[in-house]
Write an enzyme that holds these catalytic residues in place. Structure first.
Site, PDB file in Angstrom:
ATOM      1  N   LYS A  47       6.076   5.111  -1.130  1.00 45.57           N
ATOM      2  CA  LYS A  47       4.801   5.638  -1.644  1.00 45.57           C
ATOM      3  C   LYS A  47       4.501   6.987  -0.998  1.00 45.57           C
ATOM      4  O   LYS A  47       4.470   7.102   0.236  1.00 45.57           O
ATOM      5  CB  LYS A  47       3.657   4.667  -1.355  1.00 45.57           C
ATOM      6  CG  LYS A  47       3.706   3.422  -2.206  1.00 45.57           C
ATOM      7  CD  LYS A  47       2.560   2.480  -1.890  1.00 45.57           C
ATOM      8  CE  LYS A  47       1.287   2.861  -2.621  1.00 45.57           C
ATOM      9  NZ  LYS A  47       0.229   1.824  -2.431  1.00 45.57           N
ATOM     10  N   ILE A  48       4.285   7.973  -1.839  1.00 45.25           N
ATOM     11  CA  ILE A  48       3.961   9.330  -1.401  1.00 45.25           C
ATOM     12  C   ILE A  48       2.670   9.756  -2.083  1.00 45.25           C
ATOM     13  O   ILE A  48       2.562   9.660  -3.309  1.00 45.25           O
ATOM     14  CB  ILE A  48       5.098  10.310  -1.756  1.00 45.25           C
ATOM     15  CG1 ILE A  48       6.391   9.920  -1.032  1.00 45.25           C
ATOM     16  CG2 ILE A  48       4.705  11.748  -1.412  1.00 45.25           C
ATOM     17  CD1 ILE A  48       7.595  10.787  -1.391  1.00 45.25           C
TER      18      ILE A  48
END
Length: 368
Positions: free
Chosen positions: A141-142
């Site tokens: 997750k970014i």
């Protein structure tokens, strides 16, 4: 067939926005996979803070890690246990991943929220966590911040699956969609495969209505604006999906699809209803369509299983959605400002959860 299975059949994959060691060890995740057709899991710093900060489920794991790594930092202790949970969830979902030939079956782990405004460091962290978890059905997750866009592109170019988080505006979504495409195009320019790379764009919904509704209740837009309560987030999401449909039909995308590229699915996040006056399945019922994901907290999942409604709602009333957003602008409700504020608040909230999590872990750390 349960309502959650029907939801998957309608094109909206069911993911769980929750992870906890006791839940995993007692077979809770496997039960959802077997009985409800669950195909994914998301986590974030707030979820881990609640999981590790209460009870004794992680004490044995911390003790074993401390014995092998005396003097380890709170961050190292956190990662050791978070990675174990994510690996266990990935292993539970691996049969789904294999059955669907990498189209789904993913588990998400977030990079440190402290890096949300540091693009190059985010890309390095993504690669490090990818190697540490070492599972093909992991998504990193970014945050979809301006600084995160380059990190998303570079991470996809390395062949790492990405869940882009904290998206509120259509413009921000378009930027990360292009980052995904550019990462795939870089791989094809080097004759690298792209057929088993996956990405989702996590578009947050309920928080938008909370902000807009508060402004309406405070008098912004006058009596006319009251008709918009509880409608702006859904309209925003529908128009994001309309853009998605247009883009995947474009020549640029079709060239990648011909080489096996998978579309970056829109994922509806923050789908628990915050306003008790709204139906508790509002942000599931209204956002059903092909190539999407809905990640639900357990309470929302239980509610939808019990009384959710399955229908192709995402492509319905799109002109009405355009009207809602036009009225939002006309009445001075400042959706652009709201979405910018929500990104800042989201980054701050996850950072605070991480602060609190590390303090809890430090408090449990052996002295001496």
């Amino acid at each position: 067939m349960s309502k959650l299975q029907q939801l998957s059949q309608a094109g909206t994959a069911v993911w769980l926005d929750f992870v906890d060691r006791k839940f995993l060890s007692e077979g809770g995740l496997k039960k959802l996979v077997d009985e409800d057709g669950l195909t994914g899991v998301t986590s974030n710093p707030t979820i881990f803070e609640k999981a590790m900060g209460s009870g004794e489920a992680y004490d044995e794991g911390f003790a074993a890690f401390d014995e092998a790594h005396p003097g380890a930092s709170a961050m190292e202790r956190y990662e050791s246990q978070a990675i174990k949970d994510i690996q266990a969830a990935c292993d539970t979902l691996l049969p789904v991943y294999r059955k669907l030939d990498a189209a789904d079956g993913y588990v998400s782990l977030e990079v440190s929220p402290y890096l949300a405004l540091k693009g190059p460091e985010t890309a390095e962290e993504a690669e490090r966590l990818w190697k540490a978890v070492d599972r093909p059905n992991l998504m990193i997750k970014i945050p979809g911040t301006d600084d995160g866009v380059r990190a998303i592109r570079d991470t996809i170019a390395k062949g790492i699956n990405v869940n882009v988080t904290l998206l509120f505006s259509i413009e921000a979504y378009k930027k990360v969609a292009m980052a995904y495409v550019e990462g795939l195009e870089e791989r094809t320019s080097k004759d690298l495969s792209i057929d088993r790379i996956a990405s989702v764009a996590s578009f947050f919904v309920s928080r938008i209505d909370s902000k807009i509704d508060d402004a309406i209740d405070a008098g912004t837009g006058g009596d006319e604006a009251k008709a918009l309560k509880g409608k702006v987030a859904i309209a925003n999401a529908k128009l994001a999906y309309a853009w998605f449909e247009e883009f995947v039909a474009s020549d640029r995308w079709q060239k990648l699809a011909a080489k096996g590229a998978r579309p970056q699915r829109l994922l509806w996040a923050s789908t628990g209803t915050k306003n008790p006056d709204y139906p508790d399945t509002l942000y599931v019922d209204t956002l059903i369509g092909a190539d999407t994901v809905n990640t639900m907290p357990p309470k929302t999942m239980d509610a939808f299983r019990d009384h959710g409604t399955v229908a192709p709602t995402l492509t319905a009333d799109v002109d009405d959605a355009r009207h809602v957003l036009a009225e939002t602008e006309r009445l001075g409700l400042d959706l652009d400002g709201v979405t910018k504020t929500l990104v800042d608040e989201g980054v701050a909230s996850f950072s605070k959860s991480f602060d609190d999590l590390l303090k809890v872990i430090e408090a449990k750390q052996p002295k001496g």
